[in-house]
Motif scaffolding. Structure first.
Motif, mmCIF file in Angstrom:
data_model
loop_
_atom_site.group_PDB
_atom_site.id
_atom_site.type_symbol
_atom_site.label_atom_id
_atom_site.label_comp_id
_atom_site.label_asym_id
_atom_site.label_seq_id
_atom_site.Cartn_x
_atom_site.Cartn_y
_atom_site.Cartn_z
ATOM 1 N N GLY A 1 3.161 30.839 54.347
ATOM 2 C CA GLY A 1 4.101 31.359 55.340
ATOM 3 C C GLY A 1 4.122 32.869 55.450
ATOM 4 N N ARG A 2 3.196 33.530 54.766
ATOM 5 C CA ARG A 2 3.171 34.992 54.842
ATOM 6 C C ARG A 2 2.380 35.451 56.061
ATOM 7 N NH1 ARG A 2 0.733 34.269 49.477
ATOM 8 N NH2 ARG A 2 2.431 33.786 48.039
ATOM 9 N N THR A 3 2.539 36.746 56.370
ATOM 10 C CA THR A 3 1.755 37.350 57.452
ATOM 11 C C THR A 3 1.215 38.683 56.931
ATOM 12 O OG1 THR A 3 3.537 38.691 58.359
ATOM 13 C CG2 THR A 3 3.385 36.403 59.145
ATOM 14 N N ARG A 4 0.480 39.337 57.774
ATOM 15 C CA ARG A 4 -0.023 40.674 57.430
ATOM 16 C C ARG A 4 1.134 41.626 57.106
ATOM 17 N NH1 ARG A 4 -0.440 44.701 60.431
ATOM 18 N NH2 ARG A 4 -1.948 46.371 60.091
ATOM 19 N N GLU A 5 2.284 41.413 57.768
ATOM 20 C CA GLU A 5 3.466 42.261 57.533
ATOM 21 C C GLU A 5 4.081 42.023 56.158
ATOM 22 O OE1 GLU A 5 5.375 44.579 59.715
ATOM 23 O OE2 GLU A 5 3.340 44.712 60.487
ATOM 24 N N SER A 6 3.626 40.987 55.462
ATOM 25 C CA SER A 6 4.146 40.721 54.112
ATOM 26 C C SER A 6 3.582 41.692 53.088
ATOM 27 C CB SER A 6 3.787 39.293 53.671
ATOM 28 O OG SER A 6 4.233 38.346 54.610
ATOM 29 N N ILE A 7 2.587 42.459 53.489
ATOM 30 C CA ILE A 7 1.940 43.427 52.586
ATOM 31 C C ILE A 7 2.237 44.823 53.114
ATOM 32 C CG2 ILE A 7 -0.261 44.217 51.637
ATOM 33 C CD1 ILE A 7 -1.342 41.357 52.380
ATOM 34 N N THR A 8 2.855 45.638 52.284
ATOM 35 C CA THR A 8 3.209 46.998 52.706
ATOM 36 C C THR A 8 2.525 48.023 51.808
ATOM 37 O OG1 THR A 8 5.356 46.320 53.572
ATOM 38 C CG2 THR A 8 5.119 48.641 52.992
ATOM 39 N N ILE B 1 5.119 41.957 49.206
ATOM 40 C CA ILE B 1 4.691 42.908 48.175
ATOM 41 C C ILE B 1 4.532 44.297 48.800
ATOM 42 C CG2 ILE B 1 3.538 41.236 46.674
ATOM 43 C CD1 ILE B 1 0.875 42.069 47.891
ATOM 44 N N THR B 2 4.725 45.302 47.961
ATOM 45 C CA THR B 2 4.524 46.689 48.393
ATOM 46 C C THR B 2 3.679 47.409 47.352
ATOM 47 O OG1 THR B 2 6.597 46.876 49.624
ATOM 48 C CG2 THR B 2 5.666 48.929 48.810
ATOM 49 N N PHE B 3 2.778 48.239 47.820
ATOM 50 C CA PHE B 3 2.055 49.154 46.942
ATOM 51 C C PHE B 3 2.599 50.546 47.198
ATOM 52 C CE2 PHE B 3 -0.723 45.587 47.761
ATOM 53 C CZ PHE B 3 -1.115 45.234 46.482
ATOM 54 N N GLU B 4 3.211 51.143 46.190
ATOM 55 C CA GLU B 4 3.687 52.524 46.313
ATOM 56 C C GLU B 4 2.567 53.417 45.802
ATOM 57 O OE1 GLU B 4 8.499 52.212 46.016
ATOM 58 O OE2 GLU B 4 7.439 52.656 44.157
ATOM 59 N N THR B 5 1.816 53.969 46.715
ATOM 60 C CA THR B 5 0.577 54.655 46.360
ATOM 61 C C THR B 5 0.574 56.089 46.882
ATOM 62 O OG1 THR B 5 -1.819 54.630 46.779
ATOM 63 C CG2 THR B 5 -0.439 53.581 48.449
ATOM 64 N N ASN B 6 -0.261 56.926 46.257
ATOM 65 C CA ASN B 6 -0.398 58.287 46.795
ATOM 66 C C ASN B 6 -1.461 58.356 47.898
ATOM 67 O OD1 ASN B 6 -2.884 58.439 45.407
ATOM 68 N ND2 ASN B 6 -1.961 59.426 43.621
ATOM 69 N N GLY B 7 -2.070 57.228 48.206
ATOM 70 C CA GLY B 7 -2.955 57.163 49.369
ATOM 71 C C GLY B 7 -4.324 57.778 49.157
ATOM 72 N N THR B 8 -4.779 57.816 47.908
ATOM 73 C CA THR B 8 -6.097 58.409 47.655
ATOM 74 C C THR B 8 -7.112 57.386 47.147
ATOM 75 O OG1 THR B 8 -5.534 58.969 45.362
ATOM 76 C CG2 THR B 8 -5.061 60.635 47.050
ATOM 77 N N GLN B 9 -6.652 56.169 46.875
ATOM 78 C CA GLN B 9 -7.547 55.188 46.253
ATOM 79 C C GLN B 9 -7.984 54.126 47.254
ATOM 80 O OE1 GLN B 9 -8.500 55.810 42.980
ATOM 81 N NE2 GLN B 9 -7.312 57.655 43.471
#
Ligand code: SF4
Length: 286
Positions: free
Chosen positions: A171-178, A145-153
């Motif tokens: 089977g996921r890792t920390r790298e599975s979250i972007t 998964i990816t969160f496309e965010t403006n980085g303020t929340q």
């Protein structure tokens, strides 16, 4: 069961950043804390293109996102936060979102596709509803998964804890979250003290992979990005930095992309294209 106001839910390829080219389902949530009216204009000027779209909307109401005109200045996804277009964004239950997601996946199951929370700003209050989507039985084979965010929340504590666990299951890792953080420079028209929040972005790094992506129109923007990166690094951000050309329409994008690629090379940053512009003309739903 949670409900989310959904601007768009579509299948395309990721056009920007680390995962350019990856087939992905995009959930574009409604609402943003910014307007980014300065994009594509000299500093200090603000786009009024969405006002003009609204004038047309009053005369001949647009019935769907596909009917909305594209804009060449300001935020290219204006209808995903401008309340004057909110009637185009239905409230959907988490179940309805998952069912629609499975319909638009070509194999009706997860193969190698990613799921992207975008906006608007997807980490506004909707973040509390995302576990209902991700815990659905049909979402268990989803790997990235990816969160496309403006980085303020900031991440709410419950959601942060949830994501940490999600990144350890199936089977996921920390790298599975972007977290793809499109931090807004002054070219956006937003104030630096509201747009550059290094501690917020550094905290994302506690649960996933984080990178910064700056929209660049000229050399001044690139120097501003360098200064901002220093602040992010000082707060603990360790990820990569991308420079991406301004340009939601091809005429603007074509003027900038090569120059921004050269700037990225000079500065030791990565270049991000915005493939949805040359491939799909940045149409809604791409
Ligand atoms: S933060 Fe993104 S969605 Fe929000 S106004 Fe700016 S460009 Fe548009």
């Amino acid at each position: 069961m949670s409900k989310i106001k959904v601007a768009e839910l579509f299948y395309s390829i990721q056009g920007e950043g680390r995962y350019m080219g990856v087939p992905s389902v995009f959930l574009r949530t409604f609402g943003c804390n910014f307007t980014c009216a300065g994009f594509g204009l000299p500093r200090g000027m603000r786009s009024d293109e969405n006002d003009r779209v609204y004038e047309k909307h009053q005369q001949f109401p647009f019935k769907s996102y596909e009917e909305l005109p594209l804009v060449s200045t300001g935020c290219d996804s204006y209808a995903s936060w401008d309340p004057r277009f909110k009637n185009l964004s239905p409230m959907l239950t988490s179940n309805a979102i998952v069912e629609r997601t499975m319909e638009i996946l070509p194999h009706k199951q997860w193969v190698d596709e990613h799921f992207i929370f975008t906006g608007g700003e997807p980490l506004l209050g909707w973040q509390r509803s995302y576990p209902d989507i991700l815990e659905h039985a049909k979402m268990q084979d989803l790997k990235e998964i990816t969160f496309e965010t403006n980085g303020t929340q900031k991440l709410h504590k419950d959601f942060k804890d949830y994501l940490t666990e999600w990144g350890r299951k199936n089977g996921r890792t920390r790298e599975s979250i972007t977290f793809s953080v499109s931090a807004k420079l002054s070219v956006s028209g937003e104030k630096r003290e509201e747009a550059i929040l290094p501690a917020v972005v550094a905290e994302y790094g506690e649960v996933g992979h984080v990178y910064l992506k700056f929209v660049i129109a000229d050399l001044d923007d690139a120097y501003e990005a360098i200064e901002a990166v220093k602040d992010y690094r000082a707060a603990g951000f360790t990820g990569s930095v991308y420079l991406m050309p301004v340009g939601g329409v091809e005429s603007v994008y074509n003027l900038n992309n090569r120059r921004v690629a050269e700037l990225a090379m000079q500065m030791g940053y990565r270049y991000s294209d915005r493939l949805q512009v040359p491939l799909f003309k940045n149409a809604w739903g791409t």
